[in-house]
Design a protein around this motif. Structure first.
Motif, PDB file in Angstrom:
ATOM      1  N   TRP A  39     -24.539 111.013   1.641  1.00 25.42           N
ATOM      2  CA  TRP A  39     -23.544 111.618   2.551  1.00 25.42           C
ATOM      3  C   TRP A  39     -22.563 110.608   3.144  1.00 25.42           C
ATOM      4  O   TRP A  39     -21.628 110.994   3.832  1.00 25.42           O
ATOM      5  CB  TRP A  39     -24.236 112.423   3.637  1.00 25.42           C
ATOM      6  N   ILE A  40     -22.788 109.315   2.937  1.00 23.99           N
ATOM      7  CA  ILE A  40     -21.773 108.330   3.349  1.00 23.99           C
ATOM      8  C   ILE A  40     -21.176 107.738   2.078  1.00 23.99           C
ATOM      9  O   ILE A  40     -21.891 107.156   1.256  1.00 23.99           O
ATOM     10  CB  ILE A  40     -22.385 107.214   4.220  1.00 23.99           C
ATOM     11  N   SER A  41     -19.884 107.940   1.897  1.00 22.08           N
ATOM     12  CA  SER A  41     -19.236 107.467   0.675  1.00 22.08           C
ATOM     13  C   SER A  41     -17.785 107.130   0.967  1.00 22.08           C
ATOM     14  O   SER A  41     -17.237 107.522   1.997  1.00 22.08           O
ATOM     15  CB  SER A  41     -19.328 108.545  -0.411  1.00 22.08           C
ATOM     16  N   SER A  71     -21.908 116.171  -0.774  1.00 21.50           N
ATOM     17  CA  SER A  71     -23.253 115.930  -0.264  1.00 21.50           C
ATOM     18  C   SER A  71     -23.651 117.028   0.732  1.00 21.50           C
ATOM     19  O   SER A  71     -24.723 117.638   0.618  1.00 21.50           O
ATOM     20  CB  SER A  71     -23.278 114.562   0.422  1.00 21.50           C
ATOM     21  N   HIS A  72     -22.779 117.306   1.688  1.00 24.09           N
ATOM     22  CA  HIS A  72     -23.081 118.328   2.703  1.00 24.09           C
ATOM     23  C   HIS A  72     -23.173 119.725   2.081  1.00 24.09           C
ATOM     24  O   HIS A  72     -24.063 120.512   2.409  1.00 24.09           O
ATOM     25  CB  HIS A  72     -22.004 118.332   3.795  1.00 24.09           C
ATOM     26  N   GLU A 118     -18.549 112.831   0.098  1.00 20.55           N
ATOM     27  CA  GLU A 118     -19.241 113.163   1.355  1.00 20.55           C
ATOM     28  C   GLU A 118     -19.357 114.679   1.514  1.00 20.55           C
ATOM     29  O   GLU A 118     -20.414 115.196   1.877  1.00 20.55           O
ATOM     30  CB  GLU A 118     -18.502 112.546   2.549  1.00 20.55           C
TER      31      GLU A 118
END
Ligand SMILES: [Zn+2]
Length: 245
Positions: A105-107, A116-117, A113
């Motif tokens: 989730w951190i990109s 991911s969510h 990102e």
């Protein structure tokens, strides 16, 4: 068709860069695997949506995927909307994967990102009986995150030593994107990822994670929840001797 593993990426080549070694390995173990990208990658500096679709097809054959598909979310505009969640819910319900892979989730790229969510939320929602998509509800057992640009402390690392060569081939299927002998056909503008040093960086990172578990090449993964181990004595066998820092 039911899949064991379904990996989601924002763009074609995201999954290959991060963890195609693991997916190739899982295929060799007899699992059915798939990759779905949310976008067609039309915003990339090099190549086009058509070229990237063809490259994705080639990479899929090298990885041995049972399923590969691109959804129609506009590249650069992956947002946490109900419409986008529904697209992912429908794919999860169609293929009923036991686990899904999603980007950490951190990109660097906002699309990664948001993907991911979206995947985490859709994986949960896909199991709700009263959410009607004219499909059977299905919730994956686990959402497992792969690493893009930013590092995390891995929950586990998969030994891909026997599959690293195939991983590199699957990445180089994207001739328009990376340092391939034919890359000049796709324009002379060099990008961070088309630079010759980029493939070295991938190999270095895979070696770094391999070193953490005492093997040649490894790919790191993260899960949000604690892992359940029934028998720590059996689980931590002699191979862990080499991994004490
Ligand atoms: Zn990407």
């Amino acid at each position: 068709m039911k899949l064991d593993i379904l990996a989601f990426g924002a763009h074609a080549d995201d999954v290959e860069l991060a963890c195609s070694g693991t997916i190739i390995k899982l295929g060799a173990l007899g699992y059915k695997t798939g990759i779905i990208t949310l976008t067609r990658g039309e915003m990339a500096t090099r190549g086009s949506a058509e070229i990237r679709a063809k490259e994705f097809q080639e990479a899929s054959e090298m990885i041995g995927l049972a399923v590969h598909a691109m959804l129609d979310v506009p590249d650069g505009c992956v947002e946490d909307t109900w419409e986008n969640k529904l697209k992912i819910i429908k794919e999860i319900r169609d293929y009923k994967p036991r686990v899904v892979f999603a980007p950490y989730w951190i990109s660097r790229h906002p699309d990664h990102e948001e993907t991911s969510h979206l995947v985490r939320k859709a994986a949960y929602l896909a199991g709700l009986k009263k959410l009607d998509t004219a499909q059977e509800p299905s919730r994956p057992n686990k959402v497992i995150y792969y690493q893009t640009r930013f590092e995390f402390d891995p929950s586990f690392i998969v030994d891909i030593s026997d599959f690293h060569e195939q991983k590199v081939k699957s990445i180089l299927a994207y001739k328009s994107q990376f340092d391939h002998p034919q890359k000049a056909e796709f324009g002379d503008e060099e990008t961070l990822i088309s630079h010759p040093e980029f493939m070295d960086k991938i190999a270095t990172r895979d070696k770094q994670y391999g070193a953490y578990i005492g093997v040649r090449y490894g790919e790191p993964f993260l899960v949000r929840e604690a892992l359940k181990v029934d028998d720590p004595v059996a689980f931590f066998g002699p191979e862990y001797l080499d991994t004490i820092p």
